[in-house]
Write an enzyme that holds these catalytic residues in place. Structure first.
Site, PDB file in Angstrom:
ATOM      1  N   LYS A  18     111.955 153.834  75.090  1.00  0.00           N
ATOM      2  CA  LYS A  18     111.603 153.679  73.678  1.00  0.00           C
ATOM      3  C   LYS A  18     111.018 154.984  73.134  1.00  0.00           C
ATOM      4  CE  LYS A  18     110.961 148.661  74.049  1.00  0.00           C
ATOM      5  NZ  LYS A  18     110.997 148.429  75.511  1.00  0.00           N
ATOM      6  N   ARG A  50     114.519 154.421  81.588  1.00  0.00           N
ATOM      7  CA  ARG A  50     114.302 152.977  81.469  1.00  0.00           C
ATOM      8  C   ARG A  50     113.469 152.507  82.654  1.00  0.00           C
ATOM      9  NH1 ARG A  50     116.811 150.587  77.539  1.00  0.00           N
ATOM     10  NH2 ARG A  50     116.435 148.565  78.487  1.00  0.00           N
ATOM     11  N   GLU A  55     109.576 152.203 100.210  1.00  0.00           N
ATOM     12  CA  GLU A  55     108.746 151.007 100.034  1.00  0.00           C
ATOM     13  C   GLU A  55     107.286 151.347 100.324  1.00  0.00           C
ATOM     14  OE1 GLU A  55     111.357 147.048 100.961  1.00  0.00           O
ATOM     15  OE2 GLU A  55     110.515 148.134 102.655  1.00  0.00           O
ATOM     16  N   TYR A  91     114.601 155.924 100.297  1.00  0.00           N
ATOM     17  CA  TYR A  91     113.948 154.611 100.349  1.00  0.00           C
ATOM     18  C   TYR A  91     112.453 154.843 100.538  1.00  0.00           C
ATOM     19  CZ  TYR A  91     115.089 149.639 100.632  1.00  0.00           C
ATOM     20  OH  TYR A  91     115.277 148.323 100.357  1.00  0.00           O
ATOM     21  N   THR A  93     106.675 149.991  78.699  1.00  0.00           N
ATOM     22  CA  THR A  93     107.918 150.596  79.159  1.00  0.00           C
ATOM     23  C   THR A  93     107.772 152.109  79.079  1.00  0.00           C
ATOM     24  OG1 THR A  93     108.823 150.462  76.911  1.00  0.00           O
ATOM     25  CG2 THR A  93     109.374 148.672  78.429  1.00  0.00           C
ATOM     26  N   ASP A 132     100.659 144.002  75.863  1.00  0.00           N
ATOM     27  CA  ASP A 132     102.057 144.350  76.099  1.00  0.00           C
ATOM     28  C   ASP A 132     102.412 145.422  75.076  1.00  0.00           C
ATOM     29  OD1 ASP A 132     104.742 144.607  76.475  1.00  0.00           O
ATOM     30  OD2 ASP A 132     105.187 142.464  76.490  1.00  0.00           O
TER      31      ASP A 132
END
Length: 413
Positions: free
Chosen positions: A235, A241, A62, A60, A232, A206
């Site tokens: 691709k 991903r 954060e 974890y 992203t 984008d």
């Protein structure tokens, strides 16, 4: 070390959870014996898969490196710093945020930085190839902001930059979004920057689809022109991903706060490590050759499909994307997709600007990763055309597809 088609973790999973293992093995087989022509998909490297399945998934974390809300983050901090540094170097950006869980998450964060609810935004309309985050009423973007669409020229299928300018002047948007899920040509980012400056708007690029080509020097880089670039990491880029944002040092703190804590919680550290692996691979000469081969294959395939009678939007492609209209063959897009799926050729449908029906969207990233080239593109065009026309039996075509895919395994033993 190459990945086998049945790695050790699968064998262990077969002992512990055979039901789930059967699903994973089935998907491995599906990817290996069919043609993956979905424009948004690719095969990651063994290094990326290793990072995704690493113990970093347990941590974890954060916050950001050096400022976490949990202890024991020294090594995941190093992994994230490595990913950030590699992304900055790869794209020439002053700042990179690699925590975004997806491309849509990255776009949401960019809007959070530059916009307030109710602001006017100019973006490519969905029928012309805009993404859901570009104003779909089913998406947060269409509910929170006032989107004004721009389209493409009905004759050429190309963006009419003067029309975009006039639309911007008429509506005075707070931001302009340039990018598409199915526009097969390079976007003129300098022209969009000029339009944005003309009306006092922010520019958001984008670049989810072309960013891998940018990394390989096969497409223009939006970083020098856009206030924020959203992308992203899968691709063409061949990473896990996920998403990322690139921006100036001036916007860095605001972008980071927009990702965490405003729109997301804990970072996925195994995914961030996998992004670092992909960025490292994309900086190598082999990836440059790969990116250019992706485009060469797409152009060859588009020309071959046009010769087979398909309508090809914009008359071709500059990227990995090809948009086809099967109507000249007397077949609708969804029917064509179904026939092709039964023959093991997997692709998508897409909107066709100024047309009532749906077309086909395909890409060459995955098959190029497998090592396919000019000869295979010609073969795919013949198979695809024969199946769509109905002159080639789907079962017969399926065997040809299985043989072709088998000669180019994504993960050789």
């Amino acid at each position: 070390m190459p990945v086998t088609t049945e790695p050790a973790p699968i064998a262990e999973l077969q002992r512990q959870d055979p039901e789930l293992a059967e699903i994973l093995l089935g998907e491995t087989a599906r990817q290996s014996d069919s043609l993956q022509l979905i424009a948004a998909e690719n095969f990651t490297s063994p290094a990326v898969l290793t990072a995704l399945g690493s113990p970093l998934a347990n941590k974890y974390a954060e916050g950001y490196p050096g400022a976490r809300h949990h202890g024991g983050c020294e090594l995941v901090d190093a992994a994230e710093r490595l990913a950030v540094d590699r992304a900055k170097a790869l794209f020439g950006a002053e700042h990179a945020n690699v925590q975004a869980h997806s491309g849509s998450s990255a776009v949401l964060a960019a809007y959070a930085v530059l916009l307030k609810p109710g602001d006017t935004v100019l973006a490519m309309g969905l029928p012309a190839g805009g993404h859901l985050t570009h104003g779909s009423p089913a998406n947060f973007s269409g509910r929170w902001f006032d989107f004004v669409p721009y389209g493409v020229d009905p004759e050429t299928g190309l963006i009419d930059y003067e029309e975009v300018r006039q639309t911007a002047r008429a509506h005075r948007p707070k931001a302009i979004v340039c990018g598409s899920i199915s526009y097969p040509r390079h976007i003129d980012y300098a022209a969009f920057r000029d339009i944005a400056d003309d009306v006092g708007a922010h520019l958001i690029a984008d670049a989810a689809h072309p960013i891998g080509l940018v990394a390989g020097g096969a497409a223009p880089n939006p970083v020098p022109y856009a206030d924020i670039v959203c992308a992203t990491t899968h691709k063409v880029l061949r990473g896990p991903r996920g998403g990322m944002l690139l921006c100036s040092a001036e916007l860095s703190d605001r972008v980071d706060r927009a990702v965490f804590p405003f729109t997301q919680g804990g970072a996925q550290m195994h995914t961030i490590a996998a992004k670092a692996a992909a960025f490292g691979e994309a900086a190598r000469p082999a990836f440059t050759a790969y990116a250019h081969q992706v485009v060469a294959n797409a152009r060859l395939l588009a020309a071959a499909l046009a010769a087979e009678g398909f309508g090809v939007t914009t008359g071709g492609t500059d990227t990995h994307l090809i948009n086809l209209d099967p109507a000249p063959l007397g077949v609708e897009g969804p029917v064509a997709r179904g026939r092709l799926a039964s023959a093991g050729m997997i692709l998508d449908t897409c909107a066709l600007p100024y047309e009532d029906g749906r077309g086909l969207r395909l890409g060459t990233a995955a098959v190029t990763t497998q090592g396919m080239g000019e000869v295979e593109m010609a073969h795919i065009a013949v198979l695809l055309s024969g199946v769509v026309r109905g002159v080639l039996d789907a079962r017969e075509a399926r065997e040809e597809v299985r043989d072709l895919a088998g000669r180019f395994p994504p993960y050789p033993a």
